[in-house]
Design a protein around this motif. Structure first.
Motif, PDB file in Angstrom:
ATOM      1  N   SER A 141       6.605 -21.858  -2.169  1.00 31.12           N
ATOM      2  CA  SER A 141       7.748 -22.314  -1.365  1.00 31.12           C
ATOM      3  C   SER A 141       8.996 -22.552  -2.203  1.00 31.12           C
ATOM      4  N   LYS A 142       8.817 -22.737  -3.504  1.00 26.34           N
ATOM      5  CA  LYS A 142       9.961 -22.919  -4.405  1.00 26.34           C
ATOM      6  C   LYS A 142      10.417 -21.599  -5.009  1.00 26.34           C
ATOM      7  N   LYS A 143       9.881 -20.491  -4.469  1.00 21.06           N
ATOM      8  CA  LYS A 143      10.278 -19.136  -4.869  1.00 21.06           C
ATOM      9  C   LYS A 143       9.748 -18.736  -6.243  1.00 21.06           C
ATOM     10  N   PHE A 144       8.840 -19.531  -6.811  1.00 19.98           N
ATOM     11  CA  PHE A 144       8.306 -19.182  -8.114  1.00 19.98           C
ATOM     12  C   PHE A 144       7.312 -18.038  -7.967  1.00 19.98           C
ATOM     13  N   LEU A 145       7.470 -16.990  -8.790  1.00 16.93           N
ATOM     14  CA  LEU A 145       6.594 -15.815  -8.756  1.00 16.93           C
ATOM     15  C   LEU A 145       5.540 -15.916  -9.846  1.00 16.93           C
ATOM     16  N   LYS A 146       4.280 -15.832  -9.436  1.00 12.95           N
ATOM     17  CA  LYS A 146       3.194 -15.955 -10.408  1.00 12.95           C
ATOM     18  C   LYS A 146       2.218 -14.808 -10.223  1.00 12.95           C
ATOM     19  N   ILE A 147       1.871 -14.165 -11.333  1.00 12.80           N
ATOM     20  CA  ILE A 147       0.944 -13.042 -11.239  1.00 12.80           C
ATOM     21  C   ILE A 147      -0.455 -13.539 -10.902  1.00 12.80           C
ATOM     22  N   MET A 148      -1.156 -12.770 -10.079  1.00 10.79           N
ATOM     23  CA  MET A 148      -2.528 -13.083  -9.740  1.00 10.79           C
ATOM     24  C   MET A 148      -3.481 -12.081 -10.385  1.00 10.79           C
ATOM     25  N   PHE A 149      -3.232 -10.808 -10.121  1.00  8.80           N
ATOM     26  CA  PHE A 149      -4.110  -9.745 -10.605  1.00  8.80           C
ATOM     27  C   PHE A 149      -3.279  -8.538 -11.020  1.00  8.80           C
ATOM     28  N   SER A 150      -3.890  -7.745 -11.912  1.00  7.33           N
ATOM     29  CA  SER A 150      -3.310  -6.461 -12.269  1.00  7.33           C
ATOM     30  C   SER A 150      -4.436  -5.453 -12.447  1.00  7.33           C
ATOM     31  N   TYR A 151      -4.235  -4.261 -11.901  1.00  8.00           N
ATOM     32  CA  TYR A 151      -5.194  -3.178 -12.040  1.00  8.00           C
ATOM     33  C   TYR A 151      -4.501  -1.987 -12.688  1.00  8.00           C
TER      34      TYR A 151
END
Lengths: 112, 114
Positions: B39-49
């Motif tokens: 909700s604070k617009k912070f982008l966080k990676i979860m997964f990468s393939y």
């Protein structure tokens, strides 16, 4: 983990004014990227920087890769209403798996 | 149009349900990602393939399971949804893992858990 400090958090400016925002990091990055996110859409790449000291322009936008490799700034000249959005810096370190770390964003509002 | 496309754009569901978000890219990229924007617009990676192989798996609850049937698709399945899962989820892709290959993002899926 790595953190990027992006400032300012938000800006309200008059149309025609110039804008400057920056990002600083506690660690070294090999690549700096600047993205813009419009409401309801995904971030779109504006400028990519690959070398320390590099200064790159894209129209009214200019970004620089800091000499220390720990900072970058983005300037927007002669702002227009469509510049409104959230601007994100992002950095890629030399670590494995090429992880991209994002700053917390700068919300830009351009007043007519 | 060449792009990263994800569906659905909006997803409203109740706690405890299982849901999936699909992502496809026709850019010819071989690396795909899922990011979460709070909700604070912070982008966080979860997964990468990369080429269907998992290369980044951040500290994400194991209720989240990515699946890559081929290098043009990366789907995200979420089990037992919780209120805190509400966020915008972005799929992205890049050409390899080289530093000079920036990410291209989809338009996001806004997940609301009630």
């Amino acid at each position: 983990g790595q953190q990027l400090n992006q400032s300012p958090q938000s800006m309200f400016i008059q149309e025609g004014e110039d804008v400057s925002m920056n990002c600083t990091s506690s660690s070294i990055f090999n690549t700096w990227l600047w993205y813009k996110q419009d409401p309801g859409e995904g971030p779109v790449l504006l400028i990519a920087l690959y070398k320390a000291g590099e200064l790159t322009s894209n129209g009214r936008l200019t970004a620089q890769f800091g000499i220390t490799r720990k900072d970058s700034f983005l300037n927007i000249s002669a702002s227009i209403p469509s510049d409104v959005g959230i601007y994100f810096c992002a950095g890629i370190s030399s670590g494995s798996a090429r992880q991209l770390t994002f700053g917390s964003g700068t919300q830009l509002t351009v007043l007519p | 149009d060449t792009a990263v496309s994800q569906t659905p754009k909006y997803l409203v569901t109740q706690m405890g349900n299982d849901k999936s978000i699909k992502c496809e890219q026709n850019l010819g990229h071989d690396t795909m990602y899922w990011y979460k924007q709070d909700s604070k617009k912070f982008l966080k990676i979860m997964f990468s393939y990369n080429n269907k192989e998992l290369i980044i798996n951040e500290t994400v609850p194991n209720r989240f399971s990515p699946k890559s049937p081929d290098k043009a698709h990366l789907n995200l399945h979420i089990n037992s949804l919780e209120l805190g899962d509400s966020a915008v989820y972005f799929c992205a892709s890049s050409l390899g893992q080289r530093a000079n290959s920036p990410l291209h993002f989809g338009n996001g899926t806004r997940l609301t858990v009630t």
